[in-house]
Motif scaffolding. Structure first.
Motif, PDB file in Angstrom:
ATOM      1  N   SER B 222     -54.722   9.474 -16.982  1.00  0.00           N
ATOM      2  CA  SER B 222     -53.779   8.995 -17.977  1.00  0.00           C
ATOM      3  C   SER B 222     -52.758  10.094 -18.240  1.00  0.00           C
ATOM      4  CB  SER B 222     -54.508   8.625 -19.265  1.00  0.00           C
ATOM      5  OG  SER B 222     -55.094   9.774 -19.843  1.00  0.00           O
ATOM      6  N   THR B 223     -51.734   9.746 -18.990  1.00  0.00           N
ATOM      7  CA  THR B 223     -50.754  10.756 -19.374  1.00  0.00           C
ATOM      8  C   THR B 223     -50.139  10.383 -20.713  1.00  0.00           C
ATOM      9  OG1 THR B 223     -48.885  12.083 -18.596  1.00  0.00           O
ATOM     10  CG2 THR B 223     -48.738   9.703 -18.259  1.00  0.00           C
ATOM     11  N   GLN B 224     -49.381  11.297 -21.266  1.00  0.00           N
ATOM     12  CA  GLN B 224     -48.789  11.067 -22.574  1.00  0.00           C
ATOM     13  C   GLN B 224     -47.315  11.436 -22.564  1.00  0.00           C
ATOM     14  OE1 GLN B 224     -50.810  12.554 -26.145  1.00  0.00           O
ATOM     15  NE2 GLN B 224     -49.001  13.753 -26.617  1.00  0.00           N
ATOM     16  N   LEU B 225     -46.537  10.652 -23.292  1.00  0.00           N
ATOM     17  CA  LEU B 225     -45.099  10.906 -23.429  1.00  0.00           C
ATOM     18  C   LEU B 225     -44.760  11.052 -24.899  1.00  0.00           C
ATOM     19  CD1 LEU B 225     -43.583   8.146 -21.162  1.00  0.00           C
ATOM     20  CD2 LEU B 225     -43.045  10.565 -20.988  1.00  0.00           C
ATOM     21  N   ILE B 226     -43.959  12.027 -25.214  1.00  0.00           N
ATOM     22  CA  ILE B 226     -43.516  12.166 -26.596  1.00  0.00           C
ATOM     23  C   ILE B 226     -42.241  11.358 -26.781  1.00  0.00           C
ATOM     24  CG2 ILE B 226     -42.676  13.774 -28.327  1.00  0.00           C
ATOM     25  CD1 ILE B 226     -44.404  15.890 -26.921  1.00  0.00           C
ATOM     26  N   VAL B 227     -42.196  10.566 -27.833  1.00  0.00           N
ATOM     27  CA  VAL B 227     -41.065   9.679 -28.049  1.00  0.00           C
ATOM     28  C   VAL B 227     -40.229  10.170 -29.216  1.00  0.00           C
ATOM     29  CG1 VAL B 227     -40.383   7.347 -28.668  1.00  0.00           C
ATOM     30  CG2 VAL B 227     -42.375   7.714 -27.224  1.00  0.00           C
ATOM     31  N   LEU B 248     -48.553   5.624  -9.047  1.00  0.00           N
ATOM     32  CA  LEU B 248     -49.631   6.608  -9.158  1.00  0.00           C
ATOM     33  C   LEU B 248     -50.926   5.976  -9.665  1.00  0.00           C
ATOM     34  CD1 LEU B 248     -47.846   9.790 -10.512  1.00  0.00           C
ATOM     35  CD2 LEU B 248     -48.440   9.187  -8.178  1.00  0.00           C
ATOM     36  N   ASP B 249     -50.904   4.655  -9.822  1.00  0.00           N
ATOM     37  CA  ASP B 249     -52.099   3.959 -10.261  1.00  0.00           C
ATOM     38  C   ASP B 249     -52.660   4.565 -11.555  1.00  0.00           C
ATOM     39  OD1 ASP B 249     -53.971   1.993 -10.132  1.00  0.00           O
ATOM     40  OD2 ASP B 249     -55.380   3.162  -8.931  1.00  0.00           O
ATOM     41  N   MET B 250     -51.758   4.930 -12.433  1.00  0.00           N
ATOM     42  CA  MET B 250     -52.150   5.508 -13.715  1.00  0.00           C
ATOM     43  C   MET B 250     -52.918   4.475 -14.528  1.00  0.00           C
ATOM     44  SD  MET B 250     -51.584   8.466 -15.223  1.00  0.00           S
ATOM     45  CE  MET B 250     -50.249   9.131 -14.236  1.00  0.00           C
ATOM     46  N   LYS B 251     -53.970   4.928 -15.226  1.00  0.00           N
ATOM     47  CA  LYS B 251     -54.765   3.989 -16.006  1.00  0.00           C
ATOM     48  C   LYS B 251     -54.079   3.682 -17.341  1.00  0.00           C
ATOM     49  CE  LYS B 251     -58.587   1.733 -15.745  1.00  0.00           C
ATOM     50  NZ  LYS B 251     -59.197   1.154 -14.566  1.00  0.00           N
ATOM     51  N   ARG B 252     -53.618   4.710 -17.992  1.00  0.00           N
ATOM     52  CA  ARG B 252     -52.931   4.511 -19.268  1.00  0.00           C
ATOM     53  C   ARG B 252     -51.791   5.494 -19.405  1.00  0.00           C
ATOM     54  NH1 ARG B 252     -55.093   2.167 -23.965  1.00  0.00           N
ATOM     55  NH2 ARG B 252     -53.002   2.487 -24.756  1.00  0.00           N
ATOM     56  N   VAL B 253     -50.709   5.028 -19.991  1.00  0.00           N
ATOM     57  CA  VAL B 253     -49.667   5.933 -20.466  1.00  0.00           C
ATOM     58  C   VAL B 253     -49.684   5.841 -21.981  1.00  0.00           C
ATOM     59  CG1 VAL B 253     -47.197   6.454 -20.509  1.00  0.00           C
ATOM     60  CG2 VAL B 253     -48.250   5.573 -18.409  1.00  0.00           C
ATOM     61  N   TYR B 254     -49.834   6.970 -22.646  1.00  0.00           N
ATOM     62  CA  TYR B 254     -49.830   6.969 -24.110  1.00  0.00           C
ATOM     63  C   TYR B 254     -48.463   7.428 -24.609  1.00  0.00           C
ATOM     64  CZ  TYR B 254     -54.885   6.433 -23.942  1.00  0.00           C
ATOM     65  OH  TYR B 254     -56.149   5.961 -23.714  1.00  0.00           O
ATOM     66  N   TYR B 255     -48.063   6.864 -25.729  1.00  0.00           N
ATOM     67  CA  TYR B 255     -46.779   7.233 -26.328  1.00  0.00           C
ATOM     68  C   TYR B 255     -47.057   7.861 -27.680  1.00  0.00           C
ATOM     69  CZ  TYR B 255     -45.591   3.815 -22.829  1.00  0.00           C
ATOM     70  OH  TYR B 255     -45.508   3.140 -21.641  1.00  0.00           O
ATOM     71  N   SER B 256     -46.437   8.961 -27.940  1.00  0.00           N
ATOM     72  CA  SER B 256     -46.707   9.645 -29.184  1.00  0.00           C
ATOM     73  C   SER B 256     -45.402   9.889 -29.914  1.00  0.00           C
ATOM     74  CB  SER B 256     -47.409  10.960 -28.865  1.00  0.00           C
ATOM     75  OG  SER B 256     -47.474  11.757 -30.004  1.00  0.00           O
ATOM     76  N   ALA B 257     -45.249   9.237 -31.072  1.00  0.00           N
ATOM     77  CA  ALA B 257     -44.036   9.452 -31.860  1.00  0.00           C
ATOM     78  C   ALA B 257     -43.956  10.925 -32.226  1.00  0.00           C
ATOM     79  CB  ALA B 257     -44.070   8.586 -33.115  1.00  0.00           C
ATOM     80  N   PHE B 258     -42.803  11.496 -31.975  1.00  0.00           N
ATOM     81  CA  PHE B 258     -42.619  12.915 -32.225  1.00  0.00           C
ATOM     82  C   PHE B 258     -42.781  13.213 -33.714  1.00  0.00           C
ATOM     83  CE2 PHE B 258     -39.406  16.227 -33.283  1.00  0.00           C
ATOM     84  CZ  PHE B 258     -40.180  17.290 -32.860  1.00  0.00           C
ATOM     85  N   VAL B 259     -43.706  14.100 -34.021  1.00  0.00           N
ATOM     86  CA  VAL B 259     -43.916  14.487 -35.415  1.00  0.00           C
ATOM     87  C   VAL B 259     -43.080  15.730 -35.686  1.00  0.00           C
ATOM     88  CG1 VAL B 259     -45.588  15.269 -37.134  1.00  0.00           C
ATOM     89  CG2 VAL B 259     -46.265  13.573 -35.432  1.00  0.00           C
ATOM     90  N   PRO B 260     -42.026  15.570 -36.485  1.00  0.00           N
ATOM     91  CA  PRO B 260     -41.162  16.719 -36.726  1.00  0.00           C
ATOM     92  C   PRO B 260     -41.907  17.768 -37.544  1.00  0.00           C
ATOM     93  CG  PRO B 260     -40.420  14.801 -37.985  1.00  0.00           C
ATOM     94  CD  PRO B 260     -41.636  14.390 -37.237  1.00  0.00           C
ATOM     95  N   PRO B 274     -40.961   8.465 -35.442  1.00  0.00           N
ATOM     96  CA  PRO B 274     -40.490   7.098 -35.140  1.00  0.00           C
ATOM     97  C   PRO B 274     -41.647   6.178 -34.770  1.00  0.00           C
ATOM     98  CG  PRO B 274     -39.965   8.573 -33.326  1.00  0.00           C
ATOM     99  CD  PRO B 274     -40.598   9.426 -34.384  1.00  0.00           C
ATOM    100  N   LEU B 275     -42.434   5.800 -35.781  1.00  0.00           N
ATOM    101  CA  LEU B 275     -43.662   5.044 -35.525  1.00  0.00           C
ATOM    102  C   LEU B 275     -43.401   3.626 -35.050  1.00  0.00           C
ATOM    103  CD1 LEU B 275     -45.825   6.224 -38.536  1.00  0.00           C
ATOM    104  CD2 LEU B 275     -46.054   6.874 -36.144  1.00  0.00           C
ATOM    105  N   LEU B 276     -42.354   2.992 -35.605  1.00  0.00           N
ATOM    106  CA  LEU B 276     -42.072   1.620 -35.195  1.00  0.00           C
ATOM    107  C   LEU B 276     -41.675   1.591 -33.715  1.00  0.00           C
ATOM    108  CD1 LEU B 276     -41.796  -1.339 -35.782  1.00  0.00           C
ATOM    109  CD2 LEU B 276     -39.525  -0.912 -36.754  1.00  0.00           C
ATOM    110  N   ARG B 277     -40.895   2.565 -33.315  1.00  0.00           N
ATOM    111  CA  ARG B 277     -40.491   2.632 -31.913  1.00  0.00           C
ATOM    112  C   ARG B 277     -41.712   2.847 -31.023  1.00  0.00           C
ATOM    113  NH1 ARG B 277     -36.745   7.098 -28.963  1.00  0.00           N
ATOM    114  NH2 ARG B 277     -36.533   5.969 -26.975  1.00  0.00           N
ATOM    115  N   GLU B 278     -42.595   3.733 -31.424  1.00  0.00           N
ATOM    116  CA  GLU B 278     -43.831   3.963 -30.680  1.00  0.00           C
ATOM    117  C   GLU B 278     -44.610   2.658 -30.532  1.00  0.00           C
ATOM    118  OE1 GLU B 278     -46.742   7.284 -31.905  1.00  0.00           O
ATOM    119  OE2 GLU B 278     -47.844   5.465 -32.412  1.00  0.00           O
ATOM    120  N   HIS B 279     -44.702   1.917 -31.630  1.00  0.00           N
ATOM    121  CA  HIS B 279     -45.414   0.644 -31.656  1.00  0.00           C
ATOM    122  C   HIS B 279     -44.797  -0.347 -30.660  1.00  0.00           C
ATOM    123  CE1 HIS B 279     -47.514  -2.759 -33.436  1.00  0.00           C
ATOM    124  NE2 HIS B 279     -46.369  -3.359 -33.670  1.00  0.00           N
TER     125      HIS B 279
END
Ligand code: SF4
Lengths: 269, 428
Positions: B222-227, B248-260, B274-279
């Protein structure tokens, strides 16, 4: 005339009652667990006490599984353990329909009684799944002989005992016990359903249910237990991100009624 | 660093780990060693939920929060003035076993700051998981972070012991990565991802031939992206995810709203994450993985960003009204999946049930199908369930009106209020 079958309240006993009912060809039937009153009243054709025999239960299960399927049997088993009022009659109608229609019963989801049986079944399966996460074991020193009704205290092993208490809506112990046997293979453990005074007990890889139990006193937690639960509480608090604080969401995910037995919510302190 | 009391170090290392959002323990079917402790289940088990409503299923900690790098978005960056701590591998092993036995967790998620070198750090992580498996005979779930730049041999070793491995992309484009994570060239992230993807594929092929072949990260990577830390559009993000899933047959991509919270001048000044955008990104991601949507159907050059007022499936449907309404008794499963409000499980139930009975509104309700949104897009036995004529503006008003927009949204509100299997399908 409604025939009335009294059974011992267990799933096995219920299967025996179903078998007895099939044998007598009864279409209208009522099933009573201990303490339950007949609703048929004047029209009841007298009641019959059904003995619980493992053989009979197994044979009836085989018959149903052959006629319908393993999944359908699992479905009705979950539904039965919901302990909902009148669930026996509902399951009985499901069984009768299944024996008549065979496999296709599983797909008759938009019709009764299939739809209600499935709904109850889903609810119980869901609760059982939730409790695979919500059970909290605590390490206790083995109690003195006799405190656990004499039986469980015998020939104590050296390793500590893992003890958990729960208060689920449905009777889920039979569904979660096999799961925890896999997980905690190297320790004896027990899960105590306080509402039903029942225990799932596991030792050396086998588990069984014991009914009618109550604890004589507060279990004696080991010193390691106190340290560990403190660490867990502190970890739990530090995982929350303040900028995302959302207690309403948390409450919908962990309803208050579960919290009494969750260490991280200060349960049992 | 190690002179602090254990409890204090746990606080520090949990604090630093919490921004990594991956939480799932699902998808591993590795069979445990007999006589050991623990098991992995194919459905995820959540054990509790924090005050921000995120699920805890794994002990998520860092081995150390000291780091020689200086990524702008990261709390552990070298230039950040925070208390530092470290665990020894033995300490992590003991804590994992203690927590697992009490059923607090499904397993371990172990990440770390980079100390000395990528290889040295990676070896420390491997030491933990090797001890867990070989000395404690632990069969539970382990998710290991791969340190960008680590030797491929170490990456391969990590995947032999772990259920899942992950390398965080963090930022969607090379440009942003160069700006905010100057110590981590994009190649250092992508190369091990490719390697892991290849190793997973070949281990799978081997295991088809022989059950005895050793598994490699059986729960995938899996991997994570900061949004929201950089200016990329949702289209860029979702297109990247689509590539990660397909190529890459990734199982999950996680999105993490950037916490300032960092005063680093390279970062935007956001008042809140930006929680709504993450959602919305999670919803779009779901459509890619389970509903047969392609990224270009959801977003294109003219509409590079997801609608914040609407879930992406409703948004898509409203833009394709010519395809609706569809007849619930007739259309293919794939079409049902595209009806707003109908999730994977509802669609499956409909397909099973309609072979036996013609479905009308009452039958759909009995099946547990929620018609609130779906009704505007369905006919049942020829009868339109929406009640009003289907037209763009009126429909949008209808769809928006009854639902008060919640003040707070979070990743988990995607799921129904419980943690059952539907959490795996995310009904939309
Ligand atoms: S290398 Fe990892 S831990 Fe270190 S600063 Fe960058 S993101 Fe943070």
């Amino acid at each position: 005339m409604t025939a009335c079958y009294r059974y011992d309240g267990t799933f096995e006993g219920f299967l025996c009652a179903l078998a007895a009912c099939r044998e007598s060809g009864g279409a209208e039937a009522e099933f009573l667990r201990p303490g339950a009153e007949s609703g048929a009243g004047l029209f009841a054709a007298g009641s019959l006490d059904v003995a619980t025999e493992r053989e009979t239960a197994l044979r009836f299960r085989e018959r149903f599984v052959t006629a319908v399927s393993r999944e359908a049997f699992a479905t009705l088993r979950y539904a039965f353990h919901s302990e909902a009022a009148g669930v026996e009659q509902l399951v009985w109608r499901y069984v009768a329909l299944g024996l008549k229609k065979g496999r296709q019963v599983q797909r008759m989801l938009a019709q009764e009684p299939v739809c209600s049986v499935h709904r109850l079944s889903r609810r119980v399966a869901h609760e059982a799944h939730r409790f695979t996460g919500f059970v909290r074991f605590r390490e206790v020193a083995w109690p003195a002989d006799g405190e656990l009704g004499g039986e469980a205290g015998r020939d104590r092993p050296e390793v500590p005992l893992m003890y958990a208490r729960i208060e689920p809506d449905a009777d889920i112990l039979p569904f979660i016990a096999p799961y925890f046997r896999e997980r905690l293979g190297d320790r004896p453990w027990m899960i105590h359903d306080l509402r039903r005074s029942a225990l799932a007990l596991c030792d050396r890889g086998t588990w069984r249910l014991v009914g009618g139990v109550s604890l004589a006193g507060r279990p004696d937690y080991t010193a390691g237990e106190e340290v560990c639960s403190r660490l867990w509480r502190s970890y739990f608090q530090h995982m929350a991100i303040p900028e995302r604080h959302n207690p309403r969401l948390q409450q919908s995910l962990v309803p208050l009624r579960f919290r009494a037995h969750l260490v991280e919510f200060g349960g049992e302190e | 660093m190690n002179s602090l009391p254990f409890e204090r170090r746990l606080e520090i290392l949990a604090d630093s780990a919490k921004y990594d959002v991956s939480c799932s323990s699902s998808g591993s079917n590795r069979r445990g060693a007999p006589g050991g402790v623990g098991s992995t289940t194919s459905a995820g088990v959540c054990h509790t939920w924090t005050a921000d409503g995120r699920c805890i299923s794994l002990l998520k900690i860092l081995l150390t929060n000291a780091c020689i790098f200086d990524c702008a978005y990261c709390v552990n960056r070298r230039s950040n003035d925070i208390p530092r701590a470290a665990f020894t591998p033995d300490e992590v092993v003991r804590l994992t076993m203690d927590f697992y036995r009490r059923n607090y967790i499904e397993g371990l998620f172990l990440s770390t700051g980079v100390t000395r070198s990528a290889d040295h750090t990676m070896e420390q992580l491997i030491a933990v998981v090797r001890k867990l498996r070989e000395e404690e005979r632990f069969n539970g779930y382990v998710h290991l972070k791969v340190v960008p730049g680590a030797d491929p041999l170490l990456v391969a070793e990590a995947g032999r012991y772990a259920d899942r491995v992950s390398i965080n992309i963090e930022l969607p484009t090379r440009r942003s990565l160069a700006l905010l994570a100057p110590d981590k060239p994009r190649e250092a992230v992508i190369a091990p991802m490719r390697q892991v993807s290849d190793l997973i594929a070949s281990a799978r092929a081997e295991r088809k031939k022989s059950r005895k072949a050793p598994p490699f990260a059986p729960a995938g990577q899996s991997t994570q992206l900061i949004v929201g830390a950089t200016p990329e559009s949702d289209r860029e993000i979702i297109t990247l995810s689509e590539g990660l899933y397909r190529r890459l047959d990734m199982k999950r991509v996680y999105y993490s709203a950037f916490v300032p919270g960092s005063d680093d001048r390279r970062l935007p000044a956001l008042p809140t994450p930006p929680l709504l955008r993450e959602h919305r990104l999670y919803q779009a991601d779901w459509l890619l993985r389970f509903y047969g949507f392609a990224a270009h159907e959801l977003l294109d050059e003219d509409r590079p960003n997801l609608d914040m007022g609407f879930d992406p499936k409703s948004d898509w449907a409203v833009r394709h009204l010519d395809l609706f309404p569809v007849e619930v008794n007739l259309v293919d499963y794939e079409v049902l999946l595209r009806v707003p409000g109908i999730g994977v499980r509802s669609a499956q139930r409909i397909v099973a049930a309609r072979r036996h009975a013609r479905l009308g509104e009452a039958e759909l309700k009995r099946l547990g199908v929620v018609l609130k949104r779906a009704r505007y897009f369905l006919t049942a036995g020829g009868r339109y369930l929406g009640g009003i004529r289907l037209d763009g503006a009126g429909l949008v008003a209808r769809l928006l009106a009854p639902e008060k927009r919640p003040a707070r949204l979070d990743q988990l509100e995607l799921f129904p209020a419980h943690a059952d299997a539907s959490a795996l399908t995310g009904e939309l």
